[in-house]
Design a protein around this motif. Structure first.
Motif, PDB file in Angstrom:
ATOM      1  N   LEU A  71      -8.714  54.380   6.221  1.00  0.00           N
ATOM      2  CA  LEU A  71      -7.527  53.935   5.705  1.00  0.00           C
ATOM      3  C   LEU A  71      -6.506  53.526   7.042  1.00  0.00           C
ATOM      4  O   LEU A  71      -5.937  52.480   7.177  1.00  0.00           O
ATOM      5  CB  LEU A  71      -6.909  54.768   4.884  1.00  0.00           C
ATOM      6  CG  LEU A  71      -5.743  54.144   3.997  1.00  0.00           C
ATOM      7  CD1 LEU A  71      -6.085  52.970   3.548  1.00  0.00           C
ATOM      8  CD2 LEU A  71      -5.196  55.140   3.219  1.00  0.00           C
ATOM      9  N   ASP A  72      -6.246  54.696   8.052  1.00  0.00           N
ATOM     10  CA  ASP A  72      -5.197  54.500   8.969  1.00  0.00           C
ATOM     11  C   ASP A  72      -5.681  53.357  10.138  1.00  0.00           C
ATOM     12  O   ASP A  72      -5.220  52.506  10.486  1.00  0.00           O
ATOM     13  CB  ASP A  72      -5.011  55.705   9.641  1.00  0.00           C
ATOM     14  CG  ASP A  72      -4.273  56.535   9.093  1.00  0.00           C
ATOM     15  OD1 ASP A  72      -3.300  56.197   8.351  1.00  0.00           O
ATOM     16  OD2 ASP A  72      -4.556  57.849   9.205  1.00  0.00           O
TER      17      ASP A  72
ATOM     18  N   GLY B  82      -2.028  45.343  11.798  1.00  0.00           N
ATOM     19  CA  GLY B  82      -0.836  45.072  12.662  1.00  0.00           C
ATOM     20  C   GLY B  82       0.386  46.145  11.739  1.00  0.00           C
ATOM     21  O   GLY B  82       1.237  45.974  12.513  1.00  0.00           O
ATOM     22  N   SER B  83      -0.085  46.867  11.113  1.00  0.00           N
ATOM     23  CA  SER B  83       0.839  47.917  10.784  1.00  0.00           C
ATOM     24  C   SER B  83       0.826  49.144  11.604  1.00  0.00           C
ATOM     25  O   SER B  83       0.279  49.427  12.820  1.00  0.00           O
ATOM     26  CB  SER B  83       0.462  48.590   9.222  1.00  0.00           C
ATOM     27  OG  SER B  83       0.582  47.654   8.324  1.00  0.00           O
TER      28      SER B  83
ATOM     29  N   ILE C 273       2.687  54.886  15.844  1.00  0.00           N
ATOM     30  CA  ILE C 273       1.395  54.129  16.602  1.00  0.00           C
ATOM     31  C   ILE C 273       1.243  52.929  16.060  1.00  0.00           C
ATOM     32  O   ILE C 273       1.101  52.997  14.811  1.00  0.00           O
ATOM     33  CB  ILE C 273       0.299  55.179  16.815  1.00  0.00           C
ATOM     34  CG1 ILE C 273       0.904  56.704  17.427  1.00  0.00           C
ATOM     35  CG2 ILE C 273      -0.664  54.516  17.599  1.00  0.00           C
ATOM     36  CD1 ILE C 273      -0.252  57.543  17.102  1.00  0.00           C
ATOM     37  N   SER C 274       1.038  51.746  16.965  1.00  0.00           N
ATOM     38  CA  SER C 274       0.688  50.644  16.594  1.00  0.00           C
ATOM     39  C   SER C 274      -0.070  49.861  17.646  1.00  0.00           C
ATOM     40  O   SER C 274      -0.049  50.424  18.795  1.00  0.00           O
ATOM     41  CB  SER C 274       1.963  49.636  16.196  1.00  0.00           C
ATOM     42  OG  SER C 274       2.928  49.671  17.156  1.00  0.00           O
ATOM     43  N   LEU C 275      -0.764  48.845  17.189  1.00  0.00           N
ATOM     44  CA  LEU C 275      -1.639  48.111  18.241  1.00  0.00           C
ATOM     45  C   LEU C 275      -0.721  47.205  19.184  1.00  0.00           C
ATOM     46  O   LEU C 275       0.099  46.667  18.732  1.00  0.00           O
ATOM     47  CB  LEU C 275      -2.639  47.317  17.222  1.00  0.00           C
ATOM     48  CG  LEU C 275      -3.890  46.564  18.353  1.00  0.00           C
ATOM     49  CD1 LEU C 275      -4.653  47.601  18.685  1.00  0.00           C
ATOM     50  CD2 LEU C 275      -4.711  45.833  17.334  1.00  0.00           C
ATOM     51  N   LYS C 276      -1.066  47.212  20.345  1.00  0.00           N
ATOM     52  CA  LYS C 276      -0.335  46.411  21.462  1.00  0.00           C
ATOM     53  C   LYS C 276      -0.600  44.788  20.901  1.00  0.00           C
ATOM     54  O   LYS C 276      -1.809  44.553  20.685  1.00  0.00           O
ATOM     55  CB  LYS C 276      -0.954  46.669  22.675  1.00  0.00           C
ATOM     56  CG  LYS C 276      -0.122  47.809  23.333  1.00  0.00           C
ATOM     57  CD  LYS C 276      -0.692  47.822  24.909  1.00  0.00           C
ATOM     58  CE  LYS C 276      -0.221  48.994  25.672  1.00  0.00           C
ATOM     59  NZ  LYS C 276      -0.538  49.402  27.101  1.00  0.00           N
ATOM     60  N   LYS C 277       0.333  44.130  20.955  1.00  0.00           N
ATOM     61  CA  LYS C 277       0.366  42.797  20.779  1.00  0.00           C
ATOM     62  C   LYS C 277       0.114  42.010  22.043  1.00  0.00           C
ATOM     63  O   LYS C 277       0.532  42.200  22.991  1.00  0.00           O
ATOM     64  CB  LYS C 277       1.493  42.206  20.043  1.00  0.00           C
ATOM     65  CG  LYS C 277       1.860  43.011  18.734  1.00  0.00           C
ATOM     66  CD  LYS C 277       2.798  42.352  17.909  1.00  0.00           C
ATOM     67  CE  LYS C 277       2.897  43.063  16.847  1.00  0.00           C
ATOM     68  NZ  LYS C 277       3.700  43.164  15.839  1.00  0.00           N
TER      69      LYS C 277
END
Length: 127
Positions: A37-38, A45-46, A122-126
């Protein structure tokens, strides 16, 4: 947690996700973080939150003293190391540090924390 998982069902799902992922897509480069889920939230993008509790860290006294003096510097080695690890895997990791006294005291000046909480977002680098 899937690191070192011996669950055959989980290994089958992981294998399928790897096959479905395009080599240049985010799904191919993003390691599995916590659970499916995470992982899906991050890939969409969350951001996800992570709370790490450290009991009686060696740098607690110094961190409290320097924070109390209003300095911008803090001897924070654990959080910066964890943030660097996430950034090496293609994430952006922001964190806040909190000090916790597990015993209630009526006088607020009697604050003797023995725990440090690190709250990560924590998020994904754009690209």
């Amino acid at each position: 947690y899937r690191i070192g998982s011996s669950d055959p069902q989980q290994q089958k799902q992981d294998s399928k996700r790897k096959k479905d992922a395009n080599k240049n897509s985010a799904a191919a480069i993003v390691p599995y973080i916590f659970d499916e889920l995470d992982d899906d939230f991050v890939l969409e993008g969350s951001s996800i939150n992570l709370l790490i509790s450290i009991f009686r860290p060696a740098t607690l006294g110094a961190a409290l003293q320097i924070t109390g003096e209003g300095s911008r510097f803090s001897p924070e080695y654990v959080a910066t190391t964890i943030a660097a690890m996430f950034e090496a895997f293609g994430f952006v990791a922001n964190y806040e540090t909190y000090f916790v006294d597990n015993k209630y005291r009526e006088n607020p000046k009697d604050f003797f924390p023995d725990e440090q909480l690190l709250q990560f977002t924590i998020s994904l680098k754009k690209a």
